[in-house]
Design a protein around this motif. Structure first.
Motif, PDB file in Angstrom:
ATOM      1  N   GLY A 174      49.727  34.329  39.097  1.00 40.54           N
ATOM      2  CA  GLY A 174      50.373  34.499  37.812  1.00 40.54           C
ATOM      3  C   GLY A 174      51.850  34.152  37.850  1.00 40.54           C
ATOM      4  N   ASP A 204      50.293  31.595  32.359  1.00 40.04           N
ATOM      5  CA  ASP A 204      49.695  32.257  33.508  1.00 40.04           C
ATOM      6  C   ASP A 204      48.508  33.088  33.042  1.00 40.04           C
ATOM      7  OD1 ASP A 204      50.417  35.428  33.652  1.00 40.04           O
ATOM      8  OD2 ASP A 204      51.955  34.310  32.568  1.00 40.04           O
ATOM      9  N   PRO A 205      47.603  33.454  33.940  1.00 38.43           N
ATOM     10  CA  PRO A 205      46.370  34.160  33.547  1.00 38.43           C
ATOM     11  C   PRO A 205      46.611  35.525  32.927  1.00 38.43           C
ATOM     12  CG  PRO A 205      46.228  33.361  35.815  1.00 38.43           C
ATOM     13  CD  PRO A 205      47.635  33.199  35.382  1.00 38.43           C
ATOM     14  N   TYR A 206      47.765  36.132  33.227  1.00 40.97           N
ATOM     15  CA  TYR A 206      48.022  37.509  32.825  1.00 40.97           C
ATOM     16  C   TYR A 206      49.048  37.578  31.693  1.00 40.97           C
ATOM     17  CZ  TYR A 206      46.140  37.168  37.486  1.00 40.97           C
ATOM     18  OH  TYR A 206      45.392  36.767  38.569  1.00 40.97           O
ATOM     19  N   GLN A 207      49.312  36.415  31.075  1.00 42.20           N
ATOM     20  CA  GLN A 207      50.164  36.301  29.892  1.00 42.20           C
ATOM     21  C   GLN A 207      51.524  36.983  30.078  1.00 42.20           C
ATOM     22  OE1 GLN A 207      48.111  36.238  26.060  1.00 42.20           O
ATOM     23  NE2 GLN A 207      46.246  36.907  27.093  1.00 42.20           N
ATOM     24  N   PHE A 247      41.806  38.132  39.590  1.00 42.39           N
ATOM     25  CA  PHE A 247      41.624  37.042  38.633  1.00 42.39           C
ATOM     26  C   PHE A 247      40.152  36.912  38.250  1.00 42.39           C
ATOM     27  CE2 PHE A 247      40.454  32.623  37.788  1.00 42.39           C
ATOM     28  CZ  PHE A 247      41.301  32.309  36.737  1.00 42.39           C
ATOM     29  N   VAL A 258      39.880  37.943  34.467  1.00 43.73           N
ATOM     30  CA  VAL A 258      40.175  36.769  33.650  1.00 43.73           C
ATOM     31  C   VAL A 258      39.054  35.742  33.771  1.00 43.73           C
ATOM     32  CG1 VAL A 258      41.841  34.968  33.077  1.00 43.73           C
ATOM     33  CG2 VAL A 258      42.657  37.160  33.958  1.00 43.73           C
ATOM     34  N   TYR A 315      40.763  31.486  31.175  1.00 47.19           N
ATOM     35  CA  TYR A 315      42.071  30.881  31.454  1.00 47.19           C
ATOM     36  C   TYR A 315      42.170  29.498  30.812  1.00 47.19           C
ATOM     37  CZ  TYR A 315      46.313  29.984  34.240  1.00 47.19           C
ATOM     38  OH  TYR A 315      47.600  29.723  34.646  1.00 47.19           O
ATOM     39  N   ALA A 344      42.100  24.568  35.194  1.00 48.26           N
ATOM     40  CA  ALA A 344      42.139  24.861  33.758  1.00 48.26           C
ATOM     41  C   ALA A 344      42.589  23.632  32.976  1.00 48.26           C
ATOM     42  CB  ALA A 344      43.064  26.042  33.483  1.00 48.26           C
TER      43      ALA A 344
END
Length: 220
Positions: free
Chosen positions: A11, A37-40, A56, A60, A65, A114
């Motif tokens: 992230g 990033d995956p966790y905003q 992850f 997620v 993602y 992604a």
């Protein structure tokens, strides 16, 4: 040009912020770099890469993602369009100086995968987006993608779970794809990774800086 960094499973971290700092002096304004990033944006402390991978995967996943990136990218486009359907008429209406690539995506590991997953979703955006993807190992599970915009795929010397040579051979020769291997390991661009390689990092940062400063974004 707008640059969007698409992070790996760690992230948004100080390592990603450091990469931003290393690229900033090639840009006109600090806001020209964005991070997905995956966790905003939420900082998640991980003990190691295994714990980051498990988090992850459990919270997620690559599909989510990829959809998150698509939504963020659609919001950055210079003209409005429905996700997955870029208006060719709107593109033609833009001034000539805006028809050069306006968005550079740079992804790492799952971030690169992604980018790959959405590379066929922006119709007629080949003159608006270009991308660089580092060690996107999950690309091997989605080889039916036919990228609409040009993407440079940079793979490590070897991967633990598959043959890099076989994957690069399958990708080579496809439209809008440039594939290369570097003599480093998966994660060499991430200072938090066990495989971080300072020489490899600086080599690639200098290449990216050159492309940004000269606007020499290759079209394949």
């Amino acid at each position: 040009m707008k640059i969007i960094l698409v992070s790996d499973i760690f992230g948004r971290t100080p390592a990603v912020e450091s990469l931003v700092a290393d690229l900033l002096d090639t840009l006109d304004h600090a806001e020209d770099i964005d991070i997905v990033d995956p966790y905003q944006g939420q900082f998640v402390p991980f003990e190691n890469e295994l714990s980051a991978y498990r988090y992850f995967t459990d919270n997620v996943g690559l599909l989510t993602y990829s959809n998150l990136l698509e939504t963020r990218l659609a919001a950055q486009m210079p003209v409005s369009h429905a996700i997955g359907e870029f208006s060719s008429n709107a593109l033609l209406q833009q001034p000539p100086e805006q028809k050069k690539p306006l968005i550079l995506l740079i992804g790492f590991s799952v971030g690169a995968s992604a980018i790959w997953n959405i590379a066929d979703r922006f119709i007629d955006a080949q003159n608006q987006i270009t991308a660089i993807g580092y060690y996107g190992s999950q690309i091997r599970n989605n080889l039916n993608v036919a990228p609409i915009f040009p993407i440079q795929l940079i793979f490590p010397q070897q991967e633990q779970h598959f043959s890099v040579a076989e994957l690069t051979e399958k990708l080579s020769g496809k439209m809008n794809i440039d594939v290369s291997k570097v003599p480093y390991a998966h994660g060499f661009m991430n200072k938090l990774s066990d495989n971080y390689d300072k020489a490899g990092y600086l080599e690639q940062v200098n290449k990216i800086r050159h492309q940004i400063s000269t606007r020499e974004i290759n079209i394949y």
